[in-house]
Design an enzyme around this catalytic site. Sequence first.
Site, PDB file in Angstrom:
ATOM      1  N   CYS A  91       0.854  -1.177   0.000  1.00 38.50           N
ATOM      2  CA  CYS A  91       0.000   0.000   0.000  1.00 38.50           C
ATOM      3  C   CYS A  91       0.900   1.240   0.000  1.00 38.50           C
ATOM      4  CB  CYS A  91      -0.892  -0.011   1.239  1.00 38.50           C
ATOM      5  SG  CYS A  91      -1.929   1.438   1.328  1.00 38.50           S
ATOM      6  N   HIS A  93       0.166   4.614  -0.235  1.00 38.82           N
ATOM      7  CA  HIS A  93      -0.170   5.744   0.645  1.00 38.82           C
ATOM      8  C   HIS A  93       0.112   5.350   2.094  1.00 38.82           C
ATOM      9  CE1 HIS A  93      -3.979   4.058   2.218  1.00 38.82           C
ATOM     10  NE2 HIS A  93      -3.827   4.986   3.149  1.00 38.82           N
ATOM     11  N   HIS A 211      -8.499  -4.137  -7.505  1.00 36.80           N
ATOM     12  CA  HIS A 211      -8.391  -2.672  -7.556  1.00 36.80           C
ATOM     13  C   HIS A 211      -8.776  -2.240  -8.976  1.00 36.80           C
ATOM     14  CE1 HIS A 211      -5.940  -3.405  -4.001  1.00 36.80           C
ATOM     15  NE2 HIS A 211      -6.026  -2.118  -3.709  1.00 36.80           N
ATOM     16  N   CYS A 241      -3.206   6.924  -5.015  1.00 32.51           N
ATOM     17  CA  CYS A 241      -2.944   5.491  -4.863  1.00 32.51           C
ATOM     18  C   CYS A 241      -1.519   5.150  -5.341  1.00 32.51           C
ATOM     19  CB  CYS A 241      -3.984   4.659  -5.629  1.00 32.51           C
ATOM     20  SG  CYS A 241      -3.890   2.907  -5.203  1.00 32.51           S
ATOM     21  N   GLY A 242      -0.679   4.789  -4.397  1.00 31.89           N
ATOM     22  CA  GLY A 242       0.721   4.490  -4.729  1.00 31.89           C
ATOM     23  C   GLY A 242       0.847   3.315  -5.671  1.00 31.89           C
ATOM     24  N   THR A 243       0.101   2.242  -5.395  1.00 35.75           N
ATOM     25  CA  THR A 243       0.193   1.080  -6.278  1.00 35.75           C
ATOM     26  C   THR A 243      -0.544   1.377  -7.598  1.00 35.75           C
ATOM     27  OG1 THR A 243      -1.642   0.116  -5.014  1.00 35.75           O
ATOM     28  CG2 THR A 243       0.566  -0.677  -4.497  1.00 35.75           C
TER      29      THR A 243
HETATM   30  O1  PYC Z   1      -1.716   3.753  -2.087  1.00 32.37           O
HETATM   31  O2  PYC Z   1      -1.218   1.767  -2.880  1.00 32.37           O
HETATM   32  C1  PYC Z   1      -1.982   2.543  -2.309  1.00 32.37           C
HETATM   33  C2  PYC Z   1      -3.297   2.046  -1.840  1.00 32.37           C
HETATM   34  C3  PYC Z   1      -3.822   0.800  -2.044  1.00 32.37           C
HETATM   35  C4  PYC Z   1      -5.071   0.800  -1.422  1.00 32.37           C
HETATM   36  C5  PYC Z   1      -5.284   2.050  -0.866  1.00 32.37           C
HETATM   37  N1  PYC Z   1      -4.175   2.799  -1.131  1.00 32.37           N
END
Ligand code: PYC
Length: 317
Positions: A91, A93, A211, A241-243
């Site tokens: 994750c 964030h 996702h 969303c980082g991913t």
């Molecule tokens: O930021 O990767 C992310 C993430 C995944 C689910 C919520 N945030």
Amino acid sequence: MAETQRVEVIDSHTGGEPARVVLGGGPDLGNGTLAERRRIFEREWDRFRSAVVNEPRGSDVLVGALLCPPSDHDCAAGVIFFNNVGTLNMCGHGLIGLVVTLAELGRIKPGRHRIETPVGVVAVKYQGGNRVTFENVVSYRFAKGISVRLADDRRIQGDIAWEGNWFFLVEEHGQDLDVRRVEELTAFCWEIRQALERQNLTGADGGVIDHIELLGPPRDVRNHSRNFVLCPGKAYDRSPCGTGTSAKLACLLADGKLRPGEVWRQESILGSVFEAEAVQVFDDGSIVPRITGTAYVTGYATLVLDPEDPFCWGIRP
Ligand code: PYC
């Protein structure tokens, strides 16, 4: 009689998306790898997960981060991420929130650190203040232009990509990515998710594509794109969303639309921004994404888990 448990947490948000780091009072998961400890957490501690992030102490949007001693001693920390319905591989964030939280506690200083996750070690650079850069796990596009049929027979095309989670990315969706439309956007993405399941479309390892990411033009001309990301438990990501940003980067590189080292500014549905670039490209087209964002600590708390409380273990769907 079971005893009341006290759980020490620090809350933060990254671009509007909340994270709750569990510092103390969590389960002892042994000394295995983070992947092994994650399996134990899933098998034996699911009600603890729910107690920390679900109502009445949390909400569907909250992501938990269980701080664990790393098995790799070169790492500053280990972490298992979880949400309203289960655990997450990775994750972005949450990682930014974790690093700012460790800095707030004086456990790390500005500079480079390594954090162990169930899907690998992630290199981070704490820039000082609220800013963090991390290099995500190796990310790649698994399939391009996959067609899914929605319940009303409409067809939607998207790409499947991995960057710690499985994503379905859609460019041509006809939706206005406006924060006032989150209910419609959520319903639309949920339909796509169900259609993927009906059609048995999965990630390369058979993993659920949980996702869904819609992409469109940015509102701010300094940015390259805006997104709306629906997470596994039907909450939308307030951050870019980082991913999800890593997934977009993998597709852009695969299509030759972005070069390694070129910065991509990804705007969220709220307008918060992550800066992203590919720092390494391998022969098979997979990449190492580097993401930068900011997080702010929002609270320190002690959660009280009283087994006499009928909602002690959270309100579960
Ligand atoms: O930021 O990767 C992310 C993430 C995944 C689910 C919520 N945030």
